[in-house]
Motif scaffolding. Structure first.
Motif, PDB file in Angstrom:
ATOM      1  N   GLU A   1     -58.080  30.047  51.089  1.00 52.09           N
ATOM      2  CA  GLU A   1     -58.847  28.816  51.236  1.00 52.09           C
ATOM      3  C   GLU A   1     -60.339  29.110  51.125  1.00 52.09           C
ATOM      4  OE1 GLU A   1     -57.746  26.497  54.645  1.00 52.09           O
ATOM      5  OE2 GLU A   1     -55.659  27.159  54.521  1.00 52.09           O
ATOM      6  N   ILE A   2     -60.712  30.370  51.347  1.00 50.69           N
ATOM      7  CA  ILE A   2     -62.078  30.843  51.109  1.00 50.69           C
ATOM      8  C   ILE A   2     -61.987  31.943  50.070  1.00 50.69           C
ATOM      9  CG2 ILE A   2     -64.088  31.986  52.106  1.00 50.69           C
ATOM     10  CD1 ILE A   2     -63.405  30.752  54.789  1.00 50.69           C
ATOM     11  N   HIS A   3     -62.676  31.753  48.943  1.00 57.00           N
ATOM     12  CA  HIS A   3     -62.646  32.775  47.889  1.00 57.00           C
ATOM     13  C   HIS A   3     -63.462  33.986  48.334  1.00 57.00           C
ATOM     14  CE1 HIS A   3     -64.054  34.849  44.226  1.00 57.00           C
ATOM     15  NE2 HIS A   3     -62.856  34.539  43.753  1.00 57.00           N
ATOM     16  N   CYS A   4     -62.837  35.178  48.201  1.00 47.13           N
ATOM     17  CA  CYS A   4     -63.496  36.408  48.631  1.00 47.13           C
ATOM     18  C   CYS A   4     -63.358  37.453  47.525  1.00 47.13           C
ATOM     19  CB  CYS A   4     -62.858  36.925  49.921  1.00 47.13           C
ATOM     20  SG  CYS A   4     -63.665  38.377  50.624  1.00 47.13           S
ATOM     21  N   PRO A   5     -64.457  38.036  47.043  1.00 44.27           N
ATOM     22  CA  PRO A   5     -64.356  39.078  46.007  1.00 44.27           C
ATOM     23  C   PRO A   5     -63.621  40.301  46.525  1.00 44.27           C
ATOM     24  CG  PRO A   5     -66.605  38.903  46.825  1.00 44.27           C
ATOM     25  CD  PRO A   5     -65.853  37.756  47.405  1.00 44.27           C
ATOM     26  N   PRO A   6     -62.997  41.078  45.631  1.00 43.82           N
ATOM     27  CA  PRO A   6     -62.149  42.207  46.069  1.00 43.82           C
ATOM     28  C   PRO A   6     -62.864  43.217  46.943  1.00 43.82           C
ATOM     29  CG  PRO A   6     -61.788  41.724  43.754  1.00 43.82           C
ATOM     30  CD  PRO A   6     -62.946  40.886  44.176  1.00 43.82           C
ATOM     31  N   GLU A   7     -64.091  43.627  46.553  1.00 44.24           N
ATOM     32  CA  GLU A   7     -64.769  44.661  47.334  1.00 44.24           C
ATOM     33  C   GLU A   7     -65.080  44.183  48.747  1.00 44.24           C
ATOM     34  OE1 GLU A   7     -67.809  42.433  44.859  1.00 44.24           O
ATOM     35  OE2 GLU A   7     -65.829  43.332  44.566  1.00 44.24           O
ATOM     36  N   ALA A   8     -65.437  42.883  48.878  1.00 42.83           N
ATOM     37  CA  ALA A   8     -65.681  42.330  50.215  1.00 42.83           C
ATOM     38  C   ALA A   8     -64.368  42.217  50.995  1.00 42.83           C
ATOM     39  CB  ALA A   8     -66.352  40.969  50.112  1.00 42.83           C
ATOM     40  N   SER A   9     -63.261  41.941  50.296  1.00 40.63           N
ATOM     41  CA  SER A   9     -61.959  41.853  50.963  1.00 40.63           C
ATOM     42  C   SER A   9     -61.579  43.174  51.608  1.00 40.63           C
ATOM     43  CB  SER A   9     -60.880  41.454  49.946  1.00 40.63           C
ATOM     44  OG  SER A   9     -61.141  40.194  49.392  1.00 40.63           O
TER      45      SER A   9
ATOM     46  N   ALA B   1     -48.779  49.629  56.726  1.00 45.88           N
ATOM     47  CA  ALA B   1     -47.780  49.143  55.775  1.00 45.88           C
ATOM     48  C   ALA B   1     -47.319  47.719  56.089  1.00 45.88           C
ATOM     49  CB  ALA B   1     -46.575  50.094  55.754  1.00 45.88           C
ATOM     50  N   GLU B   2     -47.247  47.365  57.362  1.00 44.45           N
ATOM     51  CA  GLU B   2     -46.745  46.041  57.755  1.00 44.45           C
ATOM     52  C   GLU B   2     -47.864  45.027  57.988  1.00 44.45           C
ATOM     53  OE1 GLU B   2     -43.545  45.474  57.660  1.00 44.45           O
ATOM     54  OE2 GLU B   2     -43.203  47.584  57.139  1.00 44.45           O
ATOM     55  N   GLU B   3     -49.103  45.422  57.797  1.00 44.21           N
ATOM     56  CA  GLU B   3     -50.236  44.526  58.069  1.00 44.21           C
ATOM     57  C   GLU B   3     -50.568  43.684  56.831  1.00 44.21           C
ATOM     58  OE1 GLU B   3     -51.763  44.147  60.903  1.00 44.21           O
ATOM     59  OE2 GLU B   3     -50.920  45.820  62.042  1.00 44.21           O
ATOM     60  N   GLU B   4     -50.909  42.406  57.067  1.00 48.00           N
ATOM     61  CA  GLU B   4     -51.418  41.551  55.987  1.00 48.00           C
ATOM     62  C   GLU B   4     -52.946  41.582  56.064  1.00 48.00           C
ATOM     63  OE1 GLU B   4     -51.106  36.955  54.271  1.00 48.00           O
ATOM     64  OE2 GLU B   4     -50.319  37.466  56.244  1.00 48.00           O
ATOM     65  N   LEU B   5     -53.554  42.260  55.115  1.00 50.33           N
ATOM     66  CA  LEU B   5     -54.987  42.510  55.191  1.00 50.33           C
ATOM     67  C   LEU B   5     -55.769  41.978  54.003  1.00 50.33           C
ATOM     68  CD1 LEU B   5     -54.780  46.184  56.499  1.00 50.33           C
ATOM     69  CD2 LEU B   5     -55.398  44.174  57.828  1.00 50.33           C
TER      70      LEU B   5
ATOM     71  N   MET C   1     -52.651  53.075  47.810  1.00 48.29           N
ATOM     72  CA  MET C   1     -54.034  53.181  47.313  1.00 48.29           C
ATOM     73  C   MET C   1     -54.943  52.197  48.038  1.00 48.29           C
ATOM     74  SD  MET C   1     -53.082  53.536  43.249  1.00 48.29           S
ATOM     75  CE  MET C   1     -54.773  53.638  42.649  1.00 48.29           C
ATOM     76  N   TRP C   2     -54.438  50.973  48.279  1.00 48.15           N
ATOM     77  CA  TRP C   2     -55.235  50.005  49.040  1.00 48.15           C
ATOM     78  C   TRP C   2     -55.478  50.510  50.462  1.00 48.15           C
ATOM     79  CZ3 TRP C   2     -58.030  46.658  46.704  1.00 48.15           C
ATOM     80  CH2 TRP C   2     -57.591  45.992  45.554  1.00 48.15           C
ATOM     81  N   GLU C   3     -54.413  51.042  51.081  1.00 46.95           N
ATOM     82  CA  GLU C   3     -54.548  51.540  52.449  1.00 46.95           C
ATOM     83  C   GLU C   3     -55.550  52.689  52.518  1.00 46.95           C
ATOM     84  OE1 GLU C   3     -51.855  54.081  55.499  1.00 46.95           O
ATOM     85  OE2 GLU C   3     -50.949  52.213  54.825  1.00 46.95           O
ATOM     86  N   GLU C   4     -55.539  53.540  51.517  1.00 46.38           N
ATOM     87  CA  GLU C   4     -56.463  54.674  51.508  1.00 46.38           C
ATOM     88  C   GLU C   4     -57.911  54.210  51.494  1.00 46.38           C
ATOM     89  OE1 GLU C   4     -57.534  58.536  48.665  1.00 46.38           O
ATOM     90  OE2 GLU C   4     -55.790  57.282  48.230  1.00 46.38           O
TER      91      GLU C   4
END
Length: 577
Positions: free
Chosen positions: A130-138, A164-168, A183-186
């Motif tokens: 509902e709020i657009h967020c760029p990838p690096e800021a995410s 692994a179970e977190e929605e981030l 890779m995202w988690e790292e």
């Protein structure tokens, strides 16, 4: 319309007939609450019940939201709950949500609970896109969300796979790159590790400080149509009103700051925005439904009231809240420093204990070696004593044999007068006896010397045994544990104030570091982006970033300090129905 009104009245009448009370479920971002309420309860009374249950004093940001058909509505404070168009169910369900957003979260949000509720709501809106967020800021926001939940990063506890179970991250961001969850988690963990030392409240505030700069943060969008019949979007937020194209919620075509609006007229379905500058064009638009018009009007009035409130001197209640917040912050700072000192002392004590254990092990090894040496010395001394005794007995036996030889020689001399032949034989025997006596004397002397050497070796062995025992006693008498004395000195408030001032000076450096961190994250993942999966808002955001434009580009600098209050208090903002 009439049938809906009749159904609502029938539902309310049924409630009144069946009982004097009705149940309400309040859903917050963290948990649900249920209340048993009187039929005559007003919206303000129910809202105050919820705020007291949450311990919330900054009530002006929040409201009770419910769904009506295909839109949302907010519970009116002045009317009875059951007299409003609430859902026809038991219990009646409301969402406790932020209705208005602050201009600057760090300056305006005083209570920790207020900050926490905003953090949860903004995080959900970003994850729900509902709020657009760029990838690096995410990625950076996700790292602060992880810190708020798990505290300081500890590689011994937070091992690969703990997220692994977190929605981030928003699904849009995940789908945009050729990157595995690992890779995202790292990357999230690498940022998370840099936040060490922050409290949960500080991590949540850092999250909000980044999120509040996103173009869709705090904006309520409504479908409208201008005089030419063109479909547009109206955005209402803390700074003013914005007009957008349907396919671009990031960059408004034009904006009307609250301090530049003379009045807003509302008649049936038509809104009229008149700027303070009488030469500027009047903007008129239509909204499709009466319920939506009422919601737009509520948000305009509420956001303008808060806009003006920020520019007045704080009320006594707010001043007290801020004073309490400062005291609480100072107390937490002192407590945190105390905990850090205790943690440091525990680590030092642990290191000292490990060092003492190491020294103890070393001394135990030395003691064992000394015991072994002592045992060997005792065995050697016993062996040498036995040899010395044997040598002495052999020497005595040889001395006796030498005496016997001497006696035999004397006897032979006495009988030497016997015949020549006997004399010759006797002389020969004498020579042999003398030689044998000489050999026995030499052997006796050698055995005596050997016995003397053995006695010396025995003395040395006993001396070595004495030294080993002495060293063992010396080792065992050492105080291997010792005592560690730590002196504590409480940091006084003056020193704490100086540290807080130092933190303010360092803030600008942190802001620069934040931008560098975002650029670095963007560079790291840019090569893995799938351009064909970019959404229209992603493309618009990238164009805006290249051109340096945003939602705030249409705004002039609006003073938010108390020094601008005298001018802004005179704004003739009017809502006409």
């Amino acid at each position: 319309m009439a049938s809906a009104l009749a159904a609502k009245m029938g539902f309310n009448s049924l409630l009144r007939k069946q009982a004097k009370n009705f149940s309400v479920r309040i859903c917050t971002m963290e948990s649900d609450m249920e209340f048993n309420c009187e039929v005559k309860l007003k919206g303000k009374e129910l809202f105050d019940l919820v705020c007291r249950a949450l311990g919330l004093r900054e009530t002006w940001f929040f409201g009770l939201q419910y769904n009506v058909k295909d839109t949302v509505a907010w519970l009116k404070m002045e009317k009875r709950v059951l007299d409003q168009e609430i859902p026809k169910e038991e219990p009646i369900t409301f969402q406790f949500l932020a209705k208005f957003y602050p201009e600057n979260a760090e300056e305006e949000l005083v209570q920790d609970i207020t900050q926490h509720l905003f953090f949860l709501q903004v995080k959900k809106k970003i994850l729900d896109e509902e709020i657009h967020c760029p990838p690096e800021a995410s990625v950076l926001l996700a790292s602060y969300a992880v810190h708020a939940k798990y505290g300081d990063y500890d590689p011994g506890i937070h091992k690969p796979g703990f997220l692994a179970e977190e929605e981030l991250l928003p699904k849009r961001v995940i789908n945009l790159y050729q990157m595995t969850p690992e890779m995202w988690e790292e990357r999230i963990t690498a940022c998370y590790a840099q936040h060490r030392g922050r409290t949960r409240d500080e991590a949540e505030m850092e999250y909000l400080k980044i999120a509040q700069d996103l173009d869709m943060y705090g904006v309520n969008y409504f479908l409208i149509r201008n005089k030419k019949g063109t479909d547009l979007l109206l955005g209402v937020d803390a700074l003013g009103l914005h007009i957008y194209d349907l396919d671009n919620k990031l960059t408004p075509k034009c904006s009307f700051p609250w301090n530049e609006i003379r009045n807003i007229s509302y008649s049936d379905k038509e809104f009229t925005i008149k700027p303070l500058d009488k030469k500027a064009n009047v903007f008129k638009f239509n909204s499709s439904r009466l319920r939506v018009n009422k919601l737009i009007l509520q948000l305009c009035i509420g956001n303008h009231d808060l806009f003006m409130r920020r520019r007045r001197v704080d009320s006594l209640e707010v001043q007290q809240m801020k004073a309490q917040a400062r005291e609480e912050h100072a107390r937490k700072q002192v407590e945190r420093q105390r905990l850090q000192r205790e943690k440091q002392m525990r680590e030092e004590a642990e290191r000292a204990r490990n060092e003492l254990e190491r020294r103890l092990m070393h001394l135990q090894d030395e003691a064992q070696m000394a015991n072994d040496a002592l045992l060997r010395s005792e065995q050697t001394a016993d062996l040498l004593a036995e040899k010395a005794q044997i040598a002495e007995e052999e020497a005595k036996l040889l001395a006796e044999k030498a005496a016997e030889a001497e006696t035999e020689m004397q006897r032979i001399k006495v009988t030497a007068i016997r015949g020549q032949e006997e004399r010759r034989l006797i002389e020969q025997k004498m020579i042999q006896a003398e030689m044998l006596a000489l050999q026995m004397a030499e052997e006796s002397e050698r055995r005596a010397k050997e016995a003397e050497h053995l006695k010396q070796d025995l003395q040395e062995a006993r001396e070595s045994e004495r030294r080993a025992k002495h060293k063992l006693l010396e080792i065992m008498s050492k105080d291997v544990y010792g005592k560690t004395v730590f002196e504590f000195k409480d940091t006084d408030m003056k020193r704490l104030s100086m540290e807080i001032e130092k933190e303010k000076v360092e803030y600008m450096e942190k802001s620069k570091h934040l931008q560098e961190q975002l650029n670095e994250l963007k560079t790291e993942i840019e090569s893995l982006k799938l351009k064909e999966r970019e959404t229209p808002l992603d493309i618009i955001h990238n164009q805006n970033a290249e051109q340096g434009t945003s939602k705030h580009s249409n705004f002039k600098k609006v003073p938010n300090s108390r020094h601008g209050a005298q001018i802004l208090l005179c704004l003739p903002f009017i809502i006409r129905l």
